[in-house]
Design a protein around this motif. Structure first.
Motif, PDB file in Angstrom:
ATOM      1  N   ALA A  78       0.911  -1.178   0.238  1.00 40.22           N
ATOM      2  CA  ALA A  78       0.055  -0.053  -0.007  1.00 40.22           C
ATOM      3  C   ALA A  78       0.789   1.097   0.106  1.00 40.22           C
ATOM      4  CB  ALA A  78      -0.941   0.035   1.262  1.00 40.22           C
ATOM      5  N   ASP A 102       5.815   0.514  11.368  1.00 37.37           N
ATOM      6  CA  ASP A 102       5.221   0.223   9.847  1.00 37.37           C
ATOM      7  C   ASP A 102       5.102  -1.432   9.999  1.00 37.37           C
ATOM      8  OD1 ASP A 102       5.401  -0.685   7.128  1.00 37.37           O
ATOM      9  OD2 ASP A 102       7.351   0.271   6.751  1.00 37.37           O
ATOM     10  N   GLY A 122       6.183   1.676   3.947  1.00 38.87           N
ATOM     11  CA  GLY A 122       7.202   1.975   3.977  1.00 38.87           C
ATOM     12  C   GLY A 122       7.885   3.227   3.177  1.00 38.87           C
TER      13      GLY A 122
HETATM   14  P1  AP5 Z   1       6.001   0.012   0.025  1.00 39.36           P
HETATM   15  O1  AP5 Z   1       6.265   1.423   0.518  1.00 39.36           O
HETATM   16  O2  AP5 Z   1       7.278  -0.892  -0.045  1.00 39.36           O
HETATM   17  O3  AP5 Z   1       4.807  -0.620   0.428  1.00 39.36           O
HETATM   18  P2  AP5 Z   1       4.532  -1.202   1.731  1.00 39.36           P
HETATM   19  O4  AP5 Z   1       3.032  -1.123   2.229  1.00 39.36           O
HETATM   20  O5  AP5 Z   1       5.594  -0.938   2.861  1.00 39.36           O
HETATM   21  O6  AP5 Z   1       4.708  -2.944   1.296  1.00 39.36           O
HETATM   22  P3  AP5 Z   1       5.396  -4.098   2.045  1.00 39.36           P
HETATM   23  O7  AP5 Z   1       5.316  -5.391   1.056  1.00 39.36           O
HETATM   24  O8  AP5 Z   1       6.744  -3.718   2.842  1.00 39.36           O
HETATM   25  O9  AP5 Z   1       4.195  -4.402   3.250  1.00 39.36           O
HETATM   26  P4  AP5 Z   1       3.967  -5.742   3.688  1.00 39.36           P
HETATM   27  O10 AP5 Z   1       3.189  -5.256   4.997  1.00 39.36           O
HETATM   28  O11 AP5 Z   1       3.701  -6.774   3.156  1.00 39.36           O
HETATM   29  O12 AP5 Z   1       5.441  -6.119   4.113  1.00 39.36           O
HETATM   30  P5  AP5 Z   1       6.386  -6.295   5.423  1.00 39.36           P
HETATM   31  O13 AP5 Z   1       7.955  -6.021   4.621  1.00 39.36           O
HETATM   32  O14 AP5 Z   1       6.151  -5.343   6.414  1.00 39.36           O
HETATM   33  O15 AP5 Z   1       5.535   0.126  -1.628  1.00 39.36           O
HETATM   34  C1  AP5 Z   1       5.367  -0.917  -2.695  1.00 39.36           C
HETATM   35  C2  AP5 Z   1       5.816  -0.709  -3.940  1.00 39.36           C
HETATM   36  O16 AP5 Z   1       4.975   0.494  -4.432  1.00 39.36           O
HETATM   37  C3  AP5 Z   1       7.222   0.215  -4.055  1.00 39.36           C
HETATM   38  O17 AP5 Z   1       7.865  -0.251  -5.208  1.00 39.36           O
HETATM   39  C4  AP5 Z   1       6.912   1.491  -4.132  1.00 39.36           C
HETATM   40  O18 AP5 Z   1       7.910   2.395  -4.745  1.00 39.36           O
HETATM   41  C5  AP5 Z   1       5.465   1.604  -4.869  1.00 39.36           C
HETATM   42  N1  AP5 Z   1       4.943   2.752  -4.348  1.00 39.36           N
HETATM   43  C6  AP5 Z   1       4.569   3.221  -3.142  1.00 39.36           C
HETATM   44  N2  AP5 Z   1       3.591   4.145  -2.868  1.00 39.36           N
HETATM   45  C7  AP5 Z   1       3.340   4.421  -3.972  1.00 39.36           C
HETATM   46  C8  AP5 Z   1       2.243   5.121  -4.962  1.00 39.36           C
HETATM   47  N3  AP5 Z   1       1.578   6.183  -4.040  1.00 39.36           N
HETATM   48  N4  AP5 Z   1       2.080   5.246  -6.266  1.00 39.36           N
HETATM   49  C9  AP5 Z   1       2.775   4.247  -7.270  1.00 39.36           C
HETATM   50  N5  AP5 Z   1       3.835   3.313  -6.424  1.00 39.36           N
HETATM   51  C10 AP5 Z   1       4.026   3.414  -5.173  1.00 39.36           C
HETATM   52  O19 AP5 Z   1       6.424  -7.835   5.844  1.00 39.36           O
HETATM   53  C11 AP5 Z   1       6.908  -8.776   5.202  1.00 39.36           C
HETATM   54  C12 AP5 Z   1       6.679 -10.117   5.907  1.00 39.36           C
HETATM   55  O20 AP5 Z   1       7.213 -10.163   7.168  1.00 39.36           O
HETATM   56  C13 AP5 Z   1       5.057 -10.424   6.164  1.00 39.36           C
HETATM   57  O21 AP5 Z   1       4.426 -11.035   4.990  1.00 39.36           O
HETATM   58  C14 AP5 Z   1       5.098 -11.096   7.267  1.00 39.36           C
HETATM   59  O22 AP5 Z   1       5.532 -12.680   7.050  1.00 39.36           O
HETATM   60  C15 AP5 Z   1       6.333 -10.675   8.139  1.00 39.36           C
HETATM   61  N6  AP5 Z   1       5.929  -9.691   9.024  1.00 39.36           N
HETATM   62  C16 AP5 Z   1       6.166  -8.312   9.125  1.00 39.36           C
HETATM   63  N7  AP5 Z   1       5.612  -7.653  10.210  1.00 39.36           N
HETATM   64  C17 AP5 Z   1       4.889  -8.579  10.869  1.00 39.36           C
HETATM   65  C18 AP5 Z   1       4.043  -8.609  11.949  1.00 39.36           C
HETATM   66  N8  AP5 Z   1       3.628  -7.527  12.594  1.00 39.36           N
HETATM   67  N9  AP5 Z   1       3.341  -9.875  12.453  1.00 39.36           N
HETATM   68  C19 AP5 Z   1       3.654 -11.104  11.590  1.00 39.36           C
HETATM   69  N10 AP5 Z   1       4.590 -11.069  10.481  1.00 39.36           N
HETATM   70  C20 AP5 Z   1       4.910  -9.871  10.048  1.00 39.36           C
END
Ligand code: AP5
Length: 207
Positions: A11, A84, A14
């Motif tokens: 979404a 985040d 990050g």
């Molecule tokens: P980005 O900013 O990277 O999006 P994000 O919401 O941070 O996406 P993530 O995939 O990091 O979120 P996530 O929650 O699944 O992963 P996380 O690392 O936390 O943007 C995405 C892309 O879009 C980028 O290329 C960006 O440039 C582009 N973009 C951004 N804004 C834009 C806009 N307005 N227009 C166009 N393009 C745009 O977690 C990974 C894994 O870790 C999870 O699956 C889970 O297994 C584990 N985990 C993490 N936290 C927990 C928790 N609290 N509990 C249990 N497991 C967890």
């Protein structure tokens, strides 16, 4: 100020966390980045974490809570922080309710179809954790991080089938948190330009 960023995988949590962090001078804490750093060490804990992230499943609450608790002890968290990717379950939200006072929750709203398109173009810096996109947020030099000059990579969990599973997990387990935080939540349309969204969030936080 203590903030939570809610929103589906991809979404833009990050991306916005980095901008809010720079504007407010508080650290952005991504549980995903903490987990990926632990995986990189190759330790038994890292291998266990990888078995969940590779499938697009959530890491069990007790493991992720312990990792976050450690990080919140660092001195840079004294004046606040942006969470985040935490909480992602009602159990994690209950842990936070007991441990700290959260001031605001920002919910970045993006439809699943847009997310699937975005994830295919995401590029990630394994060194400083900055995020780029091949179309929407290009690095100055293709394939190289603007900040630390490391080669950019594709995250293991950005494969299309894993993204679809992560979206399902989000709708089942994380979306219910919107009701939990309704009183302090600011919702923003995350499909617009990155800087427009950042300005709206910062304005909303002043209100
Ligand atoms: P980005 O900013 O990277 O999006 P994000 O919401 O941070 O996406 P993530 O995939 O990091 O979120 P996530 O929650 O699944 O992963 P996380 O690392 O936390 O943007 C995405 C892309 O879009 C980028 O290329 C960006 O440039 C582009 N973009 C951004 N804004 C834009 C806009 N307005 N227009 C166009 N393009 C745009 O977690 C990974 C894994 O870790 C999870 O699956 C889970 O297994 C584990 N985990 C993490 N936290 C927990 C928790 N609290 N509990 C249990 N497991 C967890």
């Amino acid at each position: 100020m203590k903030l939570i960023l809610l929103g589906a995988p991809g979404a833009g949590k990050g991306t916005q966390a980095a901008r809010i962090s720079a504007a407010l001078g508080i650290p952005a804490i991504s549980t995903g980045d903490i987990i990926r750093s632990a995986i990189k060490t190759g330790s038994p804990l890292g291998l266990e974490l990888k078995s969940y992230t590779d499938k697009g499943a959530l890491v069990p609450d007790e493991l992720v809570v312990a990792l976050l608790q450690d990080r919140l002890k660092d001195a840079d968290c004294e004046n606040g922080y942006i969470l985040d990717g935490f909480p992602r379950t009602i159990e994690q939200a209950k842990f936070l309710d007991r441990a700290v006072h959260i001031d605001r929750v920002v919910n970045i709203v993006v439809e699943d179809e847009v997310i699937v398109r975005r994830m295919g173009g995401r590029r990630f810096c394994p060194t400083c954790h900055a995020t780029f996109h091949t179309v929407y947020s290009k690095p100055q030099v293709e394939g190289i991080c603007d900040h630390c000059k490391a080669p950019l990579t594709i995250r293991d969990d950005d494969k299309p089938e894993t993204v679809l599973h992560r979206l399902k997990v989000y709708h089942d387990q994380t979306e219910p948190l919107e009701a939990h935080y309704a009183d302090i939540m600011l919702s923003v349309d995350g499909t617009r330009d990155v800087e427009v969204i950042a300005s709206e969030i910062l304005e909303g936080l002043k209100a």
